[in-house]
Design a protein around this motif. Structure first.
Motif, PDB file in Angstrom:
ATOM      1  N   PRO A 260      -2.618   2.205  -3.225  1.00 45.70           N
ATOM      2  CA  PRO A 260      -1.738   3.310  -3.620  1.00 45.70           C
ATOM      3  C   PRO A 260      -0.271   2.975  -3.381  1.00 45.70           C
ATOM      4  O   PRO A 260       0.090   2.293  -2.419  1.00 45.70           O
ATOM      5  N   GLY A 261       0.580   3.434  -4.309  1.00 48.29           N
ATOM      6  CA  GLY A 261       2.017   3.223  -4.165  1.00 48.29           C
ATOM      7  C   GLY A 261       2.457   1.802  -4.391  1.00 48.29           C
ATOM      8  O   GLY A 261       3.572   1.422  -4.019  1.00 48.29           O
ATOM      9  N   ARG A 262       1.616   0.988  -5.018  1.00 51.98           N
ATOM     10  CA  ARG A 262       1.967  -0.419  -5.269  1.00 51.98           C
ATOM     11  C   ARG A 262       1.760  -0.673  -6.762  1.00 51.98           C
ATOM     12  O   ARG A 262       0.672  -1.047  -7.200  1.00 51.98           O
ATOM     13  N   PRO A 263       2.788  -0.489  -7.552  1.00 49.24           N
ATOM     14  CA  PRO A 263       2.635  -0.551  -9.012  1.00 49.24           C
ATOM     15  C   PRO A 263       2.347  -1.941  -9.559  1.00 49.24           C
ATOM     16  O   PRO A 263       1.936  -2.096 -10.700  1.00 49.24           O
ATOM     17  N   GLY A 264       2.599  -2.969  -8.774  1.00 45.98           N
ATOM     18  CA  GLY A 264       2.403  -4.335  -9.251  1.00 45.98           C
ATOM     19  C   GLY A 264       3.735  -5.007  -9.565  1.00 45.98           C
ATOM     20  O   GLY A 264       4.777  -4.356  -9.553  1.00 45.98           O
ATOM     21  N   PRO A 265       3.683  -6.288  -9.814  1.00 47.54           N
ATOM     22  CA  PRO A 265       2.490  -7.133  -9.845  1.00 47.54           C
ATOM     23  C   PRO A 265       1.936  -7.425  -8.440  1.00 47.54           C
ATOM     24  O   PRO A 265       2.683  -7.457  -7.469  1.00 47.54           O
ATOM     25  N   VAL A 266       0.616  -7.628  -8.407  1.00 46.17           N
ATOM     26  CA  VAL A 266      -0.074  -7.996  -7.177  1.00 46.17           C
ATOM     27  C   VAL A 266      -1.108  -9.061  -7.509  1.00 46.17           C
ATOM     28  O   VAL A 266      -1.438  -9.293  -8.676  1.00 46.17           O
ATOM     29  N   VAL A 267      -1.621  -9.723  -6.471  1.00 47.10           N
ATOM     30  CA  VAL A 267      -2.777 -10.590  -6.630  1.00 47.10           C
ATOM     31  C   VAL A 267      -3.823 -10.144  -5.623  1.00 47.10           C
ATOM     32  O   VAL A 267      -3.507  -9.847  -4.461  1.00 47.10           O
ATOM     33  N   VAL A 268      -5.058 -10.058  -6.086  1.00 48.09           N
ATOM     34  CA  VAL A 268      -6.183  -9.773  -5.202  1.00 48.09           C
ATOM     35  C   VAL A 268      -6.800 -11.119  -4.827  1.00 48.09           C
ATOM     36  O   VAL A 268      -7.345 -11.828  -5.687  1.00 48.09           O
ATOM     37  N   LEU A 269      -6.678 -11.515  -3.564  1.00 51.85           N
ATOM     38  CA  LEU A 269      -7.186 -12.809  -3.136  1.00 51.85           C
ATOM     39  C   LEU A 269      -8.707 -12.858  -3.276  1.00 51.85           C
ATOM     40  O   LEU A 269      -9.387 -11.838  -3.082  1.00 51.85           O
ATOM     41  N   PRO A 270      -9.270 -14.012  -3.619  1.00 54.51           N
ATOM     42  CA  PRO A 270     -10.714 -14.097  -3.863  1.00 54.51           C
ATOM     43  C   PRO A 270     -11.561 -13.613  -2.694  1.00 54.51           C
ATOM     44  O   PRO A 270     -12.603 -12.989  -2.894  1.00 54.51           O
TER      45      PRO A 270
END
Length: 336
Positions: A260-270
């Motif tokens: 929540p509150g993190r619009p991106g960009p992001v990476v989801v680590l494996p």
């Protein structure tokens, strides 16, 4: 044996190195330091400036601006042959008219090392790279891996303080590349030299390096321990170049409930995402790719967001799956 003098201040330092070829800015203010005895992997796509930086360090290219120093001395005051640098070229550049001994001994003869000492050192480095008894072999009788070892032996025979490896494994198949990457690290560590290993392969970089630097378009994007760079890539380009598949430009839908509150960009680590029997985010399996010991499964959330997850079993295409996502493994990125 062959270890350089140890000093916390003894470093190979590039200070704001800038190189321009006509209108093309090949290196844009590179600031980079390598501790003595450390291996730095310089990672980036073709044309990003990796080889140009090696050529500046070796004295084969003069920077428009900036300096390169070794143990506190500006290398601009030294000719290439005075810099105590060993260089292993991408294509190995072995002399076809010389046998293995003639190739390995070349640098020693240029240094006017006595014949007995040359013979001793050639035997020593051939043993080190696993080629004892190969001295009389012709170059055209060698396999790709053997030629790579001869090129490495030639580079280290003069006992350089700095070793520059320019895409040394690029022409080899994956299995041989993986094995030789481990061997190169072991050999360089035994010698105790300071090394820069240029590659565009992130797995090779992770295997070889104490430190990792990522370059793009003549700029240094990220530098640090390989584990730290992977865990905190910093930007979208670096994350993708390191092989991290779950880069999300715009966070929405179900994933927004986890971040929540993190619009991106992001990476989801494996390691932050896994399939579970119940709970988690509902997704649809759309594709599965076998990777020898596991499947990489592409999953689609209800809003179309794609996440790739590792699984020991292969789900049926179109099957409903549930994904547990650890919020601590969702890392913010700067735009590409």
């Amino acid at each position: 044996r062959w270890l350089p003098v140890t000093s916390e201040k003894a470093r190979l330092v590039a200070d704001h190195v800038t190189v321009r070829f006509g209108d093309h800015l090949a290196l844009d203010g590179i600031d980079l330091g390598v501790g003595e005895g450390a291996i730095l992997a310089l990672l980036g796509p073709s044309g990003c400036g990796k080889t140009t930086l090696l050529r500046v360090i070796a004295g084969l290219e003069r920077p428009e601006r900036g300096t390169v120093s070794w143990r506190g001395r500006d290398l601009a005051t030294l000719a290439p042959h005075e810099r105590d640098v060993g260089l292993m070229f991408q294509d190995h550049a072995l002399f076809p008219h010389r046998d293995v001994t003639g190739n390995v001994a070349f640098g020693l003869r240029m240094q006017r090392v006595a014949p007995d000492e040359t013979s001793r050192r050639v035997g020593e480095v051939l043993e080190l790279v696993g080629l004892s008894g190969y001295g009389s072999r012709r170059i055209d009788q060698l396999s790709g891996g053997e030629a790579q070892r001869v090129a490495l032996a030639r580079a280290i025979a003069p006992r350089p303080s700095i070793l520059l490896l320019d895409e040394p494994l690029g022409s080899l198949d994956r299995k041989l590349r993986d094995r030789l990457a481990v061997e190169i690290r072991a050999i360089v560590k035994e010698l105790g030299v300071t090394a820069i290993h240029v590659t565009h392969d992130h797995d090779e970089a992770f295997t070889v390096a104490d430190r990792l630097a990522v370059m793009a378009a003549g700029r240094l994007l990220r530098e640090g321990r390989p584990f730290d760079v992977r865990a905190r890539p910093g930007d979208v380009f670096t994350a993708r170049f390191l092989g991290l598949e779950n880069v999300i430009e715009h966070v929405s839908g179900p994933l927004a409930t986890v971040a929540p509150g993190r619009p991106g960009p992001v990476v989801v680590l494996p390691e932050a995402i896994r399939m579970v029997d119940s709970g988690g985010l509902v997704a649809t399996a759309s594709d599965a790719r076998f990777r020898g010991d596991r499947f990489l499964v592409d999953c689609r959330l209800s809003d179309g967001t794609r996440l790739t997850v590792s699984s020991l079993s292969e789900p049926r295409e179109g099957a409903e799956v549930r994904l547990a996502v650890d919020p601590g493994g969702i890392v913010d990125l700067a735009p590409a």
